[in-house]
Design a protein around this motif. Sequence first.
Motif, PDB file in Angstrom:
ATOM      1  N   ARG A   1       0.825  -1.219   0.000  1.00  0.00           N
ATOM      2  CA  ARG A   1       0.000   0.000   0.000  1.00  0.00           C
ATOM      3  C   ARG A   1       0.856   1.264   0.000  1.00  0.00           C
ATOM      4  N   HIS A   2       2.116   1.142   0.399  1.00  0.00           N
ATOM      5  CA  HIS A   2       2.980   2.330   0.402  1.00  0.00           C
ATOM      6  C   HIS A   2       3.518   2.643  -0.986  1.00  0.00           C
ATOM      7  N   PHE A   3       3.191   1.764  -1.948  1.00  0.00           N
ATOM      8  CA  PHE A   3       3.626   2.010  -3.324  1.00  0.00           C
ATOM      9  C   PHE A   3       2.427   2.185  -4.245  1.00  0.00           C
ATOM     10  N   SER A   4       1.272   2.513  -3.669  1.00  0.00           N
ATOM     11  CA  SER A   4       0.082   2.708  -4.492  1.00  0.00           C
ATOM     12  C   SER A   4       0.298   3.937  -5.385  1.00  0.00           C
ATOM     13  N   THR A   5      -0.505   4.021  -6.439  1.00  0.00           N
ATOM     14  CA  THR A   5      -0.373   5.144  -7.374  1.00  0.00           C
ATOM     15  C   THR A   5      -0.514   6.471  -6.623  1.00  0.00           C
ATOM     16  N   ARG A   6      -1.462   6.514  -5.673  1.00  0.00           N
ATOM     17  CA  ARG A   6      -1.687   7.774  -4.948  1.00  0.00           C
ATOM     18  C   ARG A   6      -0.449   8.168  -4.151  1.00  0.00           C
ATOM     19  N   ARG A   7       0.117   7.213  -3.437  1.00  0.00           N
ATOM     20  CA  ARG A   7       1.324   7.486  -2.635  1.00  0.00           C
ATOM     21  C   ARG A   7       2.470   7.943  -3.531  1.00  0.00           C
ATOM     22  N   VAL A   8       2.610   7.220  -4.640  1.00  0.00           N
ATOM     23  CA  VAL A   8       3.730   7.518  -5.532  1.00  0.00           C
ATOM     24  C   VAL A   8       3.561   8.916  -6.134  1.00  0.00           C
ATOM     25  N   HIS A   9       2.332   9.256  -6.502  1.00  0.00           N
ATOM     26  CA  HIS A   9       2.118  10.592  -7.078  1.00  0.00           C
ATOM     27  C   HIS A   9       2.450  11.694  -6.082  1.00  0.00           C
ATOM     28  N   GLY A  10       2.336  11.358  -4.816  1.00  0.00           N
ATOM     29  CA  GLY A  10       2.726  12.314  -3.772  1.00  0.00           C
ATOM     30  C   GLY A  10       4.221  12.634  -3.803  1.00  0.00           C
ATOM     31  N   LEU A  11       5.002  11.797  -4.494  1.00  0.00           N
ATOM     32  CA  LEU A  11       6.456  12.033  -4.553  1.00  0.00           C
ATOM     33  C   LEU A  11       6.858  12.849  -5.793  1.00  0.00           C
ATOM     34  N   ALA A  12       5.871  13.139  -6.657  1.00  0.00           N
ATOM     35  CA  ALA A  12       6.203  13.760  -7.948  1.00  0.00           C
ATOM     36  C   ALA A  12       6.940  15.088  -7.769  1.00  0.00           C
ATOM     37  N   GLU A  13       6.429  15.904  -6.878  1.00  0.00           N
ATOM     38  CA  GLU A  13       7.022  17.236  -6.692  1.00  0.00           C
ATOM     39  C   GLU A  13       8.481  17.111  -6.259  1.00  0.00           C
ATOM     40  N   SER A  14       8.698  16.177  -5.363  1.00  0.00           N
ATOM     41  CA  SER A  14      10.046  15.994  -4.845  1.00  0.00           C
ATOM     42  C   SER A  14      10.996  15.473  -5.935  1.00  0.00           C
ATOM     43  N   VAL A  15      10.501  14.570  -6.801  1.00  0.00           N
ATOM     44  CA  VAL A  15      11.341  14.069  -7.905  1.00  0.00           C
ATOM     45  C   VAL A  15      11.729  15.234  -8.820  1.00  0.00           C
ATOM     46  N   SER A  16      10.766  16.092  -9.131  1.00  0.00           N
ATOM     47  CA  SER A  16      11.070  17.242  -9.998  1.00  0.00           C
ATOM     48  C   SER A  16      12.048  18.179  -9.306  1.00  0.00           C
TER      49      SER A  16
END
Length: 436
Positions: free
Chosen positions: A108-123
């Motif tokens: 559950r920690h790798f769900s699409t929602r969780r992962v999308h929460g990391l988008a800003e940080s990746v950018s």
Amino acid sequence: MAAREGEPIRQAVEELTCFLGMRLEDPAFLADPYQCLTPAVRERPVHVLPSGAVAVLGHHACSHVLRDGAFGQGAGELYEMTLLGLRARSLLQLDPPGHTRLRSRIARHFSTRRVHGLAESVSAHSNALLRQCPQGPGDFVPDFAEPLAMSVISDVLGVAHEHRTAFHRDARLVVQGLDQPARSTDDRAIAQARFRFMHYFHQRIKAWDGTARDSSLNALLEGPEDGTRDIREVITTFSLLLSAGYDTTVSLLSHTLAEVSGAPCGRGWALARDPGRIDAVVEEVLRLHSPAQVAPRAAVRDTVVEGVKVARGTIVLPLLAAANRDPAVYDEPDAFRPERHLASGPAAARHLAFGAGAHFCLGAALARLTAQHALTVLADRPPQLTRQPRLYQNNVVVRGLRSLPVTWPPHHESAPATSSAGAPLLAAPACPAPAE
Ligand code: HEM
């Protein structure tokens, strides 16, 4: 001397390479394993090696092996011996019930929602790295791909910013010690780094006060409902996330850059700037340059694959890299053609770069997001490939670049603006007419 961890897999891969007429450590093989994998997959989908190990190269056959419970590891709990002769040290080396239990705790920690929460940080990481790259000659792997992959993993593991420099140094050594014969540093340095890596998480576990809930680490620390928590299990899982996620992401980022920059007439960057096509670019790189080349299994009972009998205990090597270029599934399998992923029907057959079945990569959404966001940032200051040779890692499982020489453009140069529909407003440079 005791057998080294991973030895049976290495021996089987070595045997396969020999069988196909090359040597595992030959730089020519590392740079282009497809020169022997492609003819072999054309010949037949399943090859029985002289030792009895079975190499599975065809797309259909690989997909079957990865999804069928007749193939697995032969260990149901951590630290049991697997049928491949290894001690099960992570969920990747477990069959049910241990696999199901552990995987459900972290999935559950790798769900699409969780992962999308990391988008800003990746950018943000990508932008910061791009700003740091000085104009002129550089190397995309250490300049950008490695530090970005490490920062993303650190975010996932919840490593505090003040610990990152030391953590990154140790984590790199830990990863180097994983895939033999990749060791370029001595065993002692690797063993010390591994100790500090585990010690770091031990300290975090001891200091955890049950409040912060924003990272995988903290979520895992919460433990199961009944309050029990196995520290070995937690540390094992963190080691897996590092080992499964770092080299593979570095490989994906570097090959993406190589393909996009290498495409003629700026076509690659035009596709990368198009929000409707960027995901197809990343999928095609995953297919064409599968970072995880092989997903080793053993037959856990007597079975058959594509008419070939496989006895219990046989080492089985599903070659994801070969399957992803199977000419029975992909037209022009060696060509970089992102548009094939925009089609529907058989032309869009799913690649196997993230595996399939019960062990399907938990980090797939994160890896895709990382590559897409990095590419979007890089499109603002695209580095150019140079004529200097690119070098490959000397690894068994993960195929990745160790050096990708580039020239970083000046900081003030920016990319053509894109329309809201994503089409470049400025045309890509015209292609020179082909030579007569
Ligand atoms: C381009 C990047 C990546 C590629 C190509 C990749 C590929 C794969 C493959 C092929 C498997 C299945 C192996 C098998 O069946 O034996 C796998 C499993 C796994 N991957 Fe990834 N991976 C990538 C990135 C990541 C990242 C970023 C993470 C997490 C931070 C991650 C975590 C995992 C985990 C936990 C498993 C084990 C799943 C299980 O056993 O149930 N991967 N990966």
